[in-house]
Design a protein around this motif. Sequence first.
Motif, mmCIF file in Angstrom:
data_model
loop_
_atom_site.group_PDB
_atom_site.id
_atom_site.type_symbol
_atom_site.label_atom_id
_atom_site.label_comp_id
_atom_site.label_asym_id
_atom_site.label_seq_id
_atom_site.Cartn_x
_atom_site.Cartn_y
_atom_site.Cartn_z
ATOM 1 N N GLY A 48 -16.767 -42.380 24.442
ATOM 2 C CA GLY A 48 -15.601 -41.518 24.318
ATOM 3 C C GLY A 48 -15.134 -40.975 25.646
ATOM 4 N N ARG A 92 -16.146 -50.922 15.910
ATOM 5 C CA ARG A 92 -16.139 -49.462 16.054
ATOM 6 C C ARG A 92 -16.450 -49.060 17.485
ATOM 7 N NH1 ARG A 92 -20.119 -46.230 12.257
ATOM 8 N NH2 ARG A 92 -21.585 -47.666 13.241
ATOM 9 N N ASP A 93 -17.459 -49.679 18.095
ATOM 10 C CA ASP A 93 -17.807 -49.322 19.465
ATOM 11 C C ASP A 93 -16.659 -49.605 20.425
ATOM 12 O OD1 ASP A 93 -20.267 -48.519 18.597
ATOM 13 O OD2 ASP A 93 -21.311 -50.365 19.183
ATOM 14 N N LEU A 97 -13.836 -46.999 19.940
ATOM 15 C CA LEU A 97 -14.211 -45.691 20.467
ATOM 16 C C LEU A 97 -14.293 -45.684 21.987
ATOM 17 C CD1 LEU A 97 -16.897 -44.595 17.861
ATOM 18 C CD2 LEU A 97 -14.595 -43.700 18.134
ATOM 19 N N GLN A 98 -14.569 -46.818 22.585
ATOM 20 C CA GLN A 98 -14.570 -46.896 24.038
ATOM 21 C C GLN A 98 -13.170 -46.700 24.609
ATOM 22 O OE1 GLN A 98 -16.343 -50.559 25.295
ATOM 23 N NE2 GLN A 98 -18.421 -49.993 24.637
ATOM 24 N N THR A 119 -10.551 -45.203 22.882
ATOM 25 C CA THR A 119 -9.766 -44.181 22.183
ATOM 26 C C THR A 119 -10.466 -42.830 22.265
ATOM 27 O OG1 THR A 119 -9.084 -45.892 20.628
ATOM 28 C CG2 THR A 119 -8.590 -43.609 20.024
ATOM 29 N N GLU A 149 -10.997 -38.858 20.922
ATOM 30 C CA GLU A 149 -11.103 -38.267 19.582
ATOM 31 C C GLU A 149 -9.734 -37.801 19.086
ATOM 32 O OE1 GLU A 149 -13.457 -34.631 17.263
ATOM 33 O OE2 GLU A 149 -13.655 -34.900 19.436
ATOM 34 N N LEU A 207 -7.638 -40.745 18.022
ATOM 35 C CA LEU A 207 -8.171 -41.462 16.873
ATOM 36 C C LEU A 207 -7.430 -41.090 15.595
ATOM 37 C CD1 LEU A 207 -10.424 -43.439 16.033
ATOM 38 C CD2 LEU A 207 -11.857 -41.449 15.576
ATOM 39 N N LEU A 222 -15.130 -44.434 11.694
ATOM 40 C CA LEU A 222 -15.021 -44.455 13.145
ATOM 41 C C LEU A 222 -15.434 -43.127 13.771
ATOM 42 C CD1 LEU A 222 -11.574 -46.272 13.552
ATOM 43 C CD2 LEU A 222 -13.843 -47.226 14.008
ATOM 44 N N ARG A 223 -15.269 -42.039 13.039
ATOM 45 C CA ARG A 223 -15.453 -40.696 13.598
ATOM 46 C C ARG A 223 -16.889 -40.199 13.488
ATOM 47 N NH1 ARG A 223 -11.985 -38.170 10.486
ATOM 48 N NH2 ARG A 223 -10.152 -38.914 11.584
ATOM 49 N N GLU A 264 -19.368 -40.509 15.234
ATOM 50 C CA GLU A 264 -19.906 -39.985 16.481
ATOM 51 C C GLU A 264 -19.455 -38.557 16.742
ATOM 52 O OE1 GLU A 264 -18.438 -42.973 16.449
ATOM 53 O OE2 GLU A 264 -20.006 -44.395 16.984
#
Length: 749
Positions: free
Chosen positions: A141, A235-236, A239-240, A242, A244, A247, A260-261, A263
């Motif tokens: 993130g 997902r990884d 998230l790399q 995007t 939070e 998202l 996805l959230r 984390e």
Amino acid sequence: MTRFHPYHGQNIRLLHDNMVAYRETSFAHALTFSEKPLRPGEIFLVEIEKNERGWSGHMRIGLTQFNPADHFELPQYALPDLHNMGKSWIFAVTKSHNKVMLNEEGDTENGDEPYQSVIGDTDIVQTPQGSFNRSLLLPLGKLLPSNKSGSNSYHMPKKNVLPTDVGSRIGIMYKVNGDTAEMRFIINGEDQGPCARYIPYQGGNLHAVVDVYGTTKQVRIIQLYGVSTLQNACRDKILQLTSEEDLNKLPLPKKLKQFLRYEFVQEGEDISPVRKEKIVEERTCMKCEKTAVLVTRVNDAFCRECFMVYVTHKFRAAIGKSKLIRDGESVLVGVSGCQASSCLLHLIQEGLSGRAHKKLRFKPGLIFIDEGATVGMSAEERLASCTQVLEVMEKTGFPCYLKALEQAMELDREGDTTCTQSSDCESDQQGRAPNTPSNPAHNLTKFHQYDKAEEQLKTLLNSLKSVTAKEDLIKSLRQKILLDLAHKEGYSKVMLGDCSTRLAVRLLTDISEGRGAHVAMDTAFADTRCSDITIVRPIRDFSSKEVAMYNILNNVPSVFIPTITTKAPDSVSIEHLTEKFVTGLQAEYPSTTSNIMRTGEKLHTEKKNTSEKQCAICQGPLDTDVPLSSALSAVQFSQTVSRCSSVTLSLYSTESEGCGGGDKSCQSKEEKESECCGRGDGSCQSKGSKLTQDEVMATLCYACRLLIKDLDDVNKLPRHILNDISQRQRRVRMKTEIEEFLLNSAETT
């Protein structure tokens, strides 16, 4: 796939196919292990997904040669417990200063010596177990593309990501150097260098160990080797690229966004699967090795027979060691209907029965104090609760008494002791067992006839702003009723069912309220603040768990009666909040209450010889006789300044002629003398004059001063308190008048 081993600490719950470790409660018993032993050069990487405030310390991580498949007894902590067991190399993750190293002697030293990184400086990290993109080691993130051309390289736009923050990624691995190995930390893509050397890796497989300790609440394993599932890979990657915030703007279904959230799970949100029931292994009795039916503490398992012997011995030993209760002595036993008092009553019954190996020799009498007026119970509700308790007491065959708390407001009235038996009260006073009433409720209808006193009690409680003050006042009134009845009926001892859990709460509460001088009396086996009556607590060494188990195994009935803190928030009063804290800590650490009680036993309070040196409300020692330079004198001076404007200020405002400080309660010396019924010779017996707040404050301890400081009229206090204060005032005035005629100690010699 890398996973956590299914054998873990009791407070850990594994989620997402054993790749996420979540600590459900407390901050201990949170050890987790890698499912398989690590191979040389293999990096075991975890990410902090969730933190929890209110704790100190952070996650611990390292290597151990203990195999979790052996189901060895897990300690509470990785540091120092597991480390001290040997064959383990564990370090605490801190916000900074993570470059530490153990030398050959096992001592910690700085790890600032030059070293070669095991992960290199290229985008692809090469290890003996395979290669992976360097970005997987960096905080998730926080990565952004280094340019807009779609390059695969990434850079860190923020340099202030701490190792203990959510999103931080921490890895552990070991590198072989000849016959031994050295352990390496990798924190957020940076090799911290050797942190432990001379590890005998050939002596056993090395498993990664993670202690989800302190502020660290949840960790997840990052898959570095093998083929990840398409779902996790997507997902990884998302998230790399995007944040939070962005998202939520993606045009995706709600459930997919939640996936996805994960984390970014916020504190307090629920996280998935249903909790699995813990498997409890069968235990054997620590005394006779039969099958145990209960566990009082961690390693104290008992069968039913041994537990009864254990509890009975503890009860009788407490009475025997004190040597306070003599043969044939009359003892008044307080019965509240709760678990502890019911346990005490049953122990007394068993000790006086013919089944007892060695019978108790004192003569008990029972008293129940109805406090329904404090919670606004109706007459019918109070009648029902009193009937239940009375039925329990009358089955014992002991003399029984029933009092209402509002009777403490009018203790001077003659004949206020009400007997709840169908036979007359004379049978009680002669010590004979009463006959069981055919209709106890009929007798109780004559009991609640203190309408005026009940109204006075409600008015007094409503005048107190805090629930803490109300609890303290109720406790003082309850104790006054017990002592008053003991005086009138000839009881020399009062026995209460206070267990160690309740006394531990009271100890901490007293200290929090400024009653430190009273702690020894409030929690000791014998409370001797009253000269001719002693309050004893024979089950003070029983924990609340032992009390509950004793009642269950013996089918001891108890009666629930609500109090002013029933169904109230934890923070409604100091005592209620302390109780929540102590019981919560006791659930995780069974020795909590015993440690608190042992600390309290070291305290001692000097007993005051005269009643003038005792608090008029709680009868505790006066702790307000302090020098002028004390903090209490400074507070008194500040209060006097805030109330007074044109009068002469004095630290001893309680003795000044204009003591009211401008309020309507001030009475000058001439006004007081005009109300005196005597002739100015100290023979005044008047009770009609009203007391000022300063006069009342002068006779109270520090905590009781806080209790009534917001009271609009101190003359709302119970009659016995006002009479005691008035008597003290008259004695002080008389002593002042005849002081010049008294002989001092020097003249008598």
